[in-house]
Design an enzyme around this catalytic site. Structure first.
Site, short mmCIF file in Angstrom:
data_model
loop_
_atom_site.label_atom_id
_atom_site.label_comp_id
_atom_site.label_asym_id
_atom_site.label_seq_id
_atom_site.Cartn_x
_atom_site.Cartn_y
_atom_site.Cartn_z
N ARG A 119 0.84 -1.19 0.00
CA ARG A 119 0.00 0.00 0.00
C ARG A 119 0.88 1.25 0.00
O ARG A 119 2.01 1.23 0.53
CB ARG A 119 -0.83 -0.05 1.28
CG ARG A 119 -1.73 1.12 1.56
CD ARG A 119 -3.01 0.99 0.86
NE ARG A 119 -4.05 1.80 1.49
CZ ARG A 119 -5.13 2.23 0.84
NH1 ARG A 119 -5.29 1.96 -0.45
NH2 ARG A 119 -6.06 2.91 1.46
N THR A 399 -10.21 1.18 -8.69
CA THR A 399 -9.38 0.09 -8.13
C THR A 399 -9.56 -1.13 -9.04
O THR A 399 -10.49 -1.15 -9.87
CB THR A 399 -9.77 -0.24 -6.68
OG1 THR A 399 -9.58 0.91 -5.89
CG2 THR A 399 -8.99 -1.38 -6.06
N ASN A 419 -6.49 4.64 -6.33
CA ASN A 419 -7.64 5.20 -5.62
C ASN A 419 -8.70 5.70 -6.59
O ASN A 419 -9.30 4.91 -7.27
CB ASN A 419 -7.22 6.27 -4.60
CG ASN A 419 -8.34 6.52 -3.60
OD1 ASN A 419 -9.15 5.63 -3.34
ND2 ASN A 419 -8.41 7.70 -3.04
N SER A 471 -10.05 -0.58 2.18
CA SER A 471 -11.11 -1.59 2.25
C SER A 471 -10.81 -2.79 1.37
O SER A 471 -11.63 -3.70 1.25
CB SER A 471 -12.44 -0.99 1.77
OG SER A 471 -12.79 0.11 2.56
N GLY A 492 -13.96 0.83 -3.65
CA GLY A 492 -13.88 1.64 -2.44
C GLY A 492 -14.57 0.97 -1.28
O GLY A 492 -14.34 -0.22 -0.98
N1 GLY Z 1 -8.68 3.28 -2.20
C1 GLY Z 1 -9.72 2.48 -1.77
C2 GLY Z 1 -9.32 1.55 -0.68
O1 GLY Z 1 -8.15 1.30 -0.51
O2 GLY Z 1 -10.16 1.07 0.02
#
Ligand code: GLY
Length: 590
Positions: A119, A399, A419, A471, A492
């Site tokens: 991440r 995503t 994102n 998420s 998301g």
């Molecule tokens: N960017 C969306 C997530 O990581 O949940």
């Protein structure tokens, strides 16, 4: 209590009853005509790749056919996605990966599941209040658009890391399809164009992004060829030396561009980036072992938490479209997302009570609080100020997810992202790298919702080098040392509930892969206090019954773009890509 029960055993009848006919026993309405079509089911004895774009799946399949394993195929697919689906994920972003390897003896041992966190991280110069103006008000666009929104990308480091330990083919081989797609171009789809339209204004502000993704500031049309020469060159550099992204000339280009444009990422941030191997979160549902991503993703915690709240309830007997089923799951989702906002954050910075949240005793307690006849308002589940209750932003379904299984039954389930659509709308000049706006996944201020309407607190506050909460829910399900399924989704805040429903569709409703990704979805995320039902997927009777119980029902068109690979009892792999997207499942050796 008024109950409408549809206790069918054939899941197809339950799920597709409202899709196939305009008027049925269950009272479907014209609503039904807008339903999602059934996904195409692919089957293979050997290996399977499913991703959000056919060219990316093709790249992965090619690697399997060259003798590569699931890791090789996933790396090739991921690089290809960064070219052909640049609006959703790529080398300028990050994500999470689960790797499953089968045991030597499936009678006595379990699958080994490893979780890799790649991440994005906050730059060292990031501060808690970096998105507040002098008056202390949030500048909402600053965490979404432009250089200040960008977190330190992890994708290249992760792809290299996982390949180094587990890949079979040469690193440079894996990048060949992506380089070819970037250099020779590919035809953009209507999905690409619709995302571009939404972000055109922001993209046009960044000359490097404008040059690549627009025709002199205007949107491409479906079928136009998109050539990304700079990205081809960058991928060639990475093929020779992946470290160049973090310490070489690519890193220098990123840091220089950041310094010029008011971004925070420095050479030191890039040099210091490391992906982190973490322990996956695993729990039992029925006889299956469900493993998913631990914090800093919230996905695994809440997937397990909701499955635990379902517990022994025989949802199959209740029926998938039974209002009781939707009500119970909705109330469980409400609890999970309330906990998410309170407790979840980067475990290297805050203590996340993972064991407690995923314990059976906690699930039992929360289950007892659920009234099957009536909703609890979100503010009853967790107190919230009226201002926060009203706030609501809901924009981006982006995503991407890919799933791969090879002939040895090694599995990769990987979700990654930049994102929002087209990330921060910023390309580093001369590199073709589109950068993420992942900083928006932090709680930019207490009670201020992010792009997905998610509200966070102290645990997810910004800090230097911290990882924003996610998420993403890449998931692998096994039973007695045998693979059952692997799945994941973009979307998301809806990722967790989409994955939950795909898992239940297979484990509880015994659907095949195509049915499992096609079935209509619903979603609740505590705030806003709304139950979203997929347009066309639920009968009027069901919708009215849910309203009677107090749900604030809103209809929403399909979301999620999930994909799944299921292994049947004979060992055949079934793959399916979500019919809501343009992805494709491809079996190797076909
Ligand atoms: N960017 C969306 C997530 O990581 O949940």
């Amino acid at each position: 209590m008024p109950q409408i029960r549809f206790p069918k055993t054939k899941s197809q009848i339950l799920i597709f009853s409202c899709m196939a006919v305009s008027i049925s026993l269950f009272g479907c309405t014209s609503n039904s005509q807008k339903s999602v079509p059934l996904a195409e089911l692919k089957r293979s004895k050997e290996g399977m790749v499913v991703s959000a774009h056919p060219l990316a799946s093709e790249a992965g399949k090619l690697m399997l056919e060259k003798g590569g394993n699931a890791v090789d195929a996933a790396v090739a697919t991921a690089f290809a996605i960064s070219v052909v689906e640049p609006f959703s994920a790529g080398i300028g972003g990050g994500g999470f990966l689960l790797l499953g390897t089968p045991p030597e003896n499936s009678e006595t041992q379990q699958y080994k599941i490893r979780a890799l966190d790649f991440r994005e991280r906050a730059p060292k110069a990031a501060t808690r209040n970096m998105y507040l103006n002098e008056k202390g008000e949030v500048d909402k666009r600053a965490s979404l658009d432009g250089h200040l929104a960008v977190g330190v990308p992890g994708t290249v480091a992760r792809l290299y890391n996982v390949h180094k330990y587990y890949g079979k083919l040469s690193w440079s081989e894996l990048l060949k399809p992506a380089i070819r797609y970037a250099r020779d171009g590919f035809e953009v789809s209507d999905i690409f164009v619709s995302r571009l339209e939404r972000r055109l204004e922001v993209i046009n502000k960044n000359p490097a992004a404008r040059d690549i993704f627009t025709k002199d500031g205007e949107v491409y049309q479906p079928g136009d060829l998109l050539i990304q020469t700079d990205k081809a060159q960058t991928l060639e550099t990475i093929a020779k030396n992946p470290q160049s992204f973090y310490t070489g000339k690519i890193a220098e280009a990123i840091a220089t561009d950041m310094a010029k444009a008011g971004g925070l990422i420095t050479l030191e941030d890039l040099k210091d980036y490391t992906p982190i191997w973490r322990e996956p979160i695993c729990g039992k549902f029925r006889e299956a072992r469900v493993c998913a991503m631990p914090p800093p993703s919230s996905g695994g915690v809440h997937l397990l938490q909701i499955l635990n709240i379902v517990g022994e309830t025989n949802l199959q007997k209740w029926g998938r479209e039974n209002p009781d089923t939707i009500h119970l799951l909705t109330e469980a989702m409400r609890v999970a997302y309330a906990d998410r906002s309170k407790y979840l954050g980067d475990p290297d910075f805050v203590e996340v009570p993972v064991k407690e949240l995923t314990s059976l005793s906690y699930a039992q307690k929360r289950r007892e609080e659920i009234n099957l006849e009536k909703v609890r308002r979100s503010s009853e589940v967790e107190p919230v100020s009226p201002e926060v209750l009203r706030s609501h932003i809901w924009e981006s379904p982006d995503t991407t997810h890919l799933t791969v299984v090879d002939a040895e039954r090694n599995v990769i389930s990987m979700t990654y992202t930049i994102n929002g659509s087209f990330g921060a709308g910023v390309v580093t000049a001369g590199t073709g790298i589109l950068l993420n706006n992942e900083m928006d996944d932090f709680a930019v201020a207490p009670g201020v919702p992010n792009l997905y309407g998610l509200v966070g607190g102290e645990a997810n506050a910004i800090a230097p080098r911290k990882t924003p909460l996610s998420s993403m829910t890449p998931t692998i399900v096994t039973e007695n040392g045998r693979l059952i399924m692997a799945t994941g989704a973009p979307g998301g805040s809806t990722i967790i509930t989409t994955v939950l429903q795909v898992v239940l569709n297979v484990l509880e409703y015994q659907m095949n892969a195509a049915e499992a990704v096609s079935a209509p979805r619903f979603h609740h995320q505590w705030l806003p206090d709304k139950l979203m039902l997929e347009t066309g997927g639920f009968s009027e009777v069901t919708v009215n019954e849910l309203k009677q119980r107090g749900h604030n029902v809103v209809m929403r068109r399909g979301w999620g773009n999930a994909n799944v690979i299921v292994m049947d009892e004979t060992g055949i792999l079934e793959g399916a890509a979500d019919p809501r997207g343009e992805g494709e499942a491809m079996g190797s050796g076909e």
